[in-house]
Design a protein around this motif. Structure first.
Motif, PDB file in Angstrom:
ATOM      1  N   GLY A 179      41.032  15.381-135.498  1.00 22.16           N
ATOM      2  CA  GLY A 179      40.556  16.600-134.866  1.00 22.16           C
ATOM      3  C   GLY A 179      40.466  17.781-135.813  1.00 22.16           C
ATOM      4  N   ALA A 180      41.122  17.703-136.958  1.00 24.06           N
ATOM      5  CA  ALA A 180      41.041  18.791-137.937  1.00 24.06           C
ATOM      6  C   ALA A 180      39.747  18.755-138.746  1.00 24.06           C
ATOM      7  N   VAL A 181      39.004  17.642-138.676  1.00 28.91           N
ATOM      8  CA  VAL A 181      37.777  17.521-139.468  1.00 28.91           C
ATOM      9  C   VAL A 181      36.733  18.569-139.068  1.00 28.91           C
ATOM     10  N   PRO A 182      36.426  18.743-137.757  1.00 28.38           N
ATOM     11  CA  PRO A 182      35.461  19.804-137.411  1.00 28.38           C
ATOM     12  C   PRO A 182      35.900  21.190-137.868  1.00 28.38           C
ATOM     13  N   TRP A 183      37.201  21.449-137.863  1.00 23.31           N
ATOM     14  CA  TRP A 183      37.679  22.734-138.355  1.00 23.31           C
ATOM     15  C   TRP A 183      37.406  22.873-139.850  1.00 23.31           C
ATOM     16  N   THR A 198      48.476  12.671-131.449  1.00 26.69           N
ATOM     17  CA  THR A 198      47.615  13.603-132.176  1.00 26.69           C
ATOM     18  C   THR A 198      48.309  14.168-133.408  1.00 26.69           C
ATOM     19  N   VAL A 199      49.638  14.252-133.358  1.00 29.13           N
ATOM     20  CA  VAL A 199      50.385  14.774-134.501  1.00 29.13           C
ATOM     21  C   VAL A 199      50.112  13.948-135.745  1.00 29.13           C
ATOM     22  N   VAL A 221      38.776  19.155-128.470  1.00 23.32           N
ATOM     23  CA  VAL A 221      38.461  18.051-127.553  1.00 23.32           C
ATOM     24  C   VAL A 221      38.845  16.713-128.177  1.00 23.32           C
ATOM     25  N   MET A 222      38.592  16.540-129.462  1.00 28.46           N
ATOM     26  CA  MET A 222      38.969  15.296-130.142  1.00 28.46           C
ATOM     27  C   MET A 222      40.478  15.081-130.092  1.00 28.46           C
ATOM     28  N   ASP A 223      41.239  16.149-130.289  1.00 28.60           N
ATOM     29  CA  ASP A 223      42.701  16.036-130.226  1.00 28.60           C
ATOM     30  C   ASP A 223      43.163  15.630-128.835  1.00 28.60           C
ATOM     31  N   LEU A 224      42.586  16.251-127.814  1.00 28.56           N
ATOM     32  CA  LEU A 224      42.960  15.912-126.446  1.00 28.56           C
ATOM     33  C   LEU A 224      42.586  14.474-126.119  1.00 28.56           C
TER      34      LEU A 224
END
Length: 408
Positions: A142-146, A136-137, A166-169
């Motif tokens: 996962g930063a896109v929804p943010w 994930t690093v 959830v995407m990151d996990l």
């Protein structure tokens, strides 16, 4: 002919390595972050408050870990400005927690999260490295929804944040190490094939070499030290909560009993997580789990301990009675989750009798279940905290009997 391939690099610096002064300075931001997140659980937190706490804690911990892993892998080549910029981003996130459900604070938190996350990912991208222990690093989808949430207001914003978590996990745990390596090799081969038709000028060859990928693994001992330091910070927040609440309270026997129990609770958590654990994860034996599992457990366990740290502050604040019922079930749930993880890890990584382990775990979990129904409005918090201490004492004593000479 230009080639693009995947190199395998195991980051194992020679000699014993400890956290640098820069890394310790960077960790100071965790003090502020954990303190602010704990305030989300003060008062009378409902399910929405607890859910928001979980999402924001995961976000803060993920960004902290991204930059921690960068320093772990880069070692002496760590760029000071990257950690300092990331530190500033985490500071903004911590400052925005109070009132994060308001428009401006929520926007600031989302911007700081997205920027810090991309900085952490680009730190590896510039080095052409992929961290196989925590992918994930490197993959920051996962930063896109943010990022989208910056332009969204109202109740939809926290759901976008939860989607990003959830995407990151999913990225972290859905793809095994072997699958990740195979995917990277396939991409490298596709790129190599595409470049076969290009002119093999010296400049093109230099460009191709610049795009070579290095699959890196973490320095596990150094990482365990950093994880342990984070756990110490979380426990230190509990001590601060006790001191802060006691300084404004009326000092009587009820306060003394509550403070003593709260301090004993933190000491027992320290013993299980650090003295008898590894990297802040309790009850690990000689056979430690894979690094990505260890990191996931660290996030889960420290989140539970941070909730307990917030709870002890509320207990001391209401030492004379009138404890909110939500505090009882929050602390009971957090400790129960902690003990479940410790039980599973003890059985997985240690050599001993399963019957003895269950004899240690089941009564302690039963006490947590009883505390969850504690009528806080009618009783003093000292009784609640000492019941939780009893659960930990029983579990800890049982774990000593469960230990075998091979696992000690």
């Amino acid at each position: 002919m230009a080639e693009t391939h995947v190199n395998t690099l195991v980051s194992t610096p020679g000699g014993e390595r400890h956290a640098s002064w820069l890394e310790l300075f960077f960790d100071l931001v965790a003090v502020a972050g954990v303190a602010q997140l704990a305030h989300l659980l003060h008062g009378e937190p409902g399910w929405r408050d607890v859910g928001l706490y979980i999402v924001l804690y995961l976000a803060f911990w993920t960004n902290w870990l991204s930059l921690t892993l960068y320093g772990n892998v880069a070692g002496e080549r760590t760029r000071t400005r990257i950690l300092l910029i990331g530190m500033f981003g985490l500071t903004v996130m911590a400052a925005a927690v109070h009132g994060v459900q308001q428009g401006d604070r929520g926007t600031a938190f989302a911007i700081a999260y997205a920027v810090t996350r991309f900085i952490g990912g680009n730190a590896f991208g510039d080095r052409r490295e992929v961290v196989v222990d925590w992918p994930t690093v490197t993959f920051t989808a996962g930063a896109v929804p943010w990022t989208v949430s910056i332009f969204v207001h109202g109740p939809a914003r926290p759901w976008l944040w939860a989607l990003g978590v959830v995407m990151d996990l999913y990225v972290t745990f859905a793809f095994s190490r072997e699958h990740l390596l195979r995917t990277l090799r396939e991409r490298a081969e596709h790129r190599r094939t595409r470049e076969q038709g290009r002119a093999a000028a010296p400049e093109s060859r230099r460009e191709a070499r610049g795009r070579d990928l290095a699959v890196v693994e973490t320095d596990t001992e150094h990482l365990a030290e950093r994880l342990g330091l984070f756990s110490i910070i979380v426990l230190g927040e509990g001590v601060y909560q006790i001191v802060e609440a006691a300084s404004d309270a009326h000092w009587d026997r009820g306060l003394y009993a509550t403070v003593a129990g709260a301090f004993a609770l933190l000491v027992l958590l320290w013993s299980l997580s650090l003295s008898r654990g590894r990297g802040g994860v309790p009850c690990l034996g000689a056979a430690s789990p894979p690094t990505r599992v260890l990191l996931g457990l660290h996030c889960f366990v420290t989140g539970a301990v941070a909730a307990l740290a917030a709870g002890v502050g509320v207990l001391v604040e209401h030492a004379d009675g009138g404890l909110p019922h939500q505090t009882a079930w929050m602390m009971a749930t957090a400790l129960g989750a902690y003990l479940l993880v410790a039980t599973g890890l003890a059985h997985w990584t240690r050599v001993g009798s399963l019957r003895r382990l269950l004899a240690a775990a089941l009564p302690s979990l039963a006490v947590c279940a009883a505390v969850g129904g504690f009528d806080g409005a009618g009783r003093r918090p000292a009784g609640l905290v000492w019941l939780l201490v009893l659960a930990l004492v029983w579990f800890s004593a049982g774990m000593r009997r469960y230990d075998s000479p091979k696992s000690s």
